[in-house]
Design a protein around this motif. Structure first.
Motif, PDB file in Angstrom:
ATOM      1  N   ASP A 107       1.081   4.028  -3.012  1.00 24.47           N
ATOM      2  CA  ASP A 107       0.697   5.411  -2.695  1.00 24.47           C
ATOM      3  C   ASP A 107       1.827   6.407  -2.916  1.00 24.47           C
ATOM      4  O   ASP A 107       1.583   7.595  -3.089  1.00 24.47           O
ATOM      5  CB  ASP A 107       0.228   5.521  -1.238  1.00 24.47           C
ATOM      6  N   ASN A 108       3.081   5.933  -2.910  1.00 20.27           N
ATOM      7  CA  ASN A 108       4.223   6.840  -2.963  1.00 20.27           C
ATOM      8  C   ASN A 108       5.121   6.656  -4.175  1.00 20.27           C
ATOM      9  O   ASN A 108       6.167   7.302  -4.257  1.00 20.27           O
ATOM     10  CB  ASN A 108       5.055   6.695  -1.679  1.00 20.27           C
ATOM     11  N   SER A 122      -7.698   1.134  -4.928  1.00 21.94           N
ATOM     12  CA  SER A 122      -7.890   0.539  -3.603  1.00 21.94           C
ATOM     13  C   SER A 122      -9.343   0.490  -3.226  1.00 21.94           C
ATOM     14  O   SER A 122     -10.195   1.068  -3.804  1.00 21.94           O
ATOM     15  CB  SER A 122      -7.108   1.298  -2.557  1.00 21.94           C
ATOM     16  N   ARG A 181      -2.275   3.730  -9.656  1.00 26.38           N
ATOM     17  CA  ARG A 181      -2.776   4.081  -8.332  1.00 26.38           C
ATOM     18  C   ARG A 181      -4.277   4.351  -8.392  1.00 26.38           C
ATOM     19  O   ARG A 181      -4.834   4.610  -9.445  1.00 26.38           O
ATOM     20  CB  ARG A 181      -2.069   5.310  -7.787  1.00 26.38           C
ATOM     21  N   GLY A 182      -4.923   4.296  -7.251  1.00 22.70           N
ATOM     22  CA  GLY A 182      -6.330   4.641  -7.186  1.00 22.70           C
ATOM     23  C   GLY A 182      -7.276   3.477  -7.348  1.00 22.70           C
ATOM     24  O   GLY A 182      -8.462   3.660  -7.581  1.00 22.70           O
ATOM     25  N   ARG A 185       0.841  -1.201   0.000  1.00 23.00           N
ATOM     26  CA  ARG A 185       0.000   0.000   0.000  1.00 23.00           C
ATOM     27  C   ARG A 185       0.873   1.248   0.000  1.00 23.00           C
ATOM     28  O   ARG A 185       0.649   2.193  -0.762  1.00 23.00           O
ATOM     29  CB  ARG A 185      -0.935  -0.026   1.216  1.00 23.00           C
ATOM     30  N   TYR A 186       1.905   1.269   0.866  1.00 23.54           N
ATOM     31  CA  TYR A 186       2.807   2.420   0.934  1.00 23.54           C
ATOM     32  C   TYR A 186       3.503   2.639  -0.413  1.00 23.54           C
ATOM     33  O   TYR A 186       3.593   3.764  -0.906  1.00 23.54           O
ATOM     34  CB  TYR A 186       3.856   2.222   2.038  1.00 23.54           C
TER      35      TYR A 186
END
Length: 62
Positions: free
Chosen positions: A48-49, A62, A59-60, A44-45
Motif C-alpha cells: 500500500d505504501n 487485494s 498494487r490494487g 499489506r503495508y
C-alpha cells in the motif's frame, strides 16, 4: 444486519533469514499476534505504501 464472512487464505512457503524470523517472532509476541498475521500486515503495508518505479503497478490486487 450481521453477516458472517469467510476470508480466503492461501499457504505459501518463503525462505527468510533467521535473524529476520527471530525479529518477527519477537515483535509478534510483544504485540500478542501470530507471526503469520504480522507478516501479512507487513506485506499489506508495504504494498500500500511502496513507490512504484515501473509502469506495471502491482498494487490494487487485494
Amino acid at each position: 444486519m450481521f453477516e458472517v464472512r469467510k476470508e480466503e487464505y492461501v499457504s505459501k512457503t518463503f525462505r527468510l533469514k533467521k535473524e529476520l524470523v527471530d525479529e518477527l517472532a519477537k515483535c509478534a509476541s510483544k504485540n500478542d499476534i501470530s507471526v503469520n498475521e504480522l507478516v501479512s500486515q507487513c506485506c499489506r503495508y508495504s504494498l500500500d505504501n511502496m513507490e512504484v518505479k515501473h509502469s506495471a503497478d502491482c498494487r490494487g490486487f487485494s
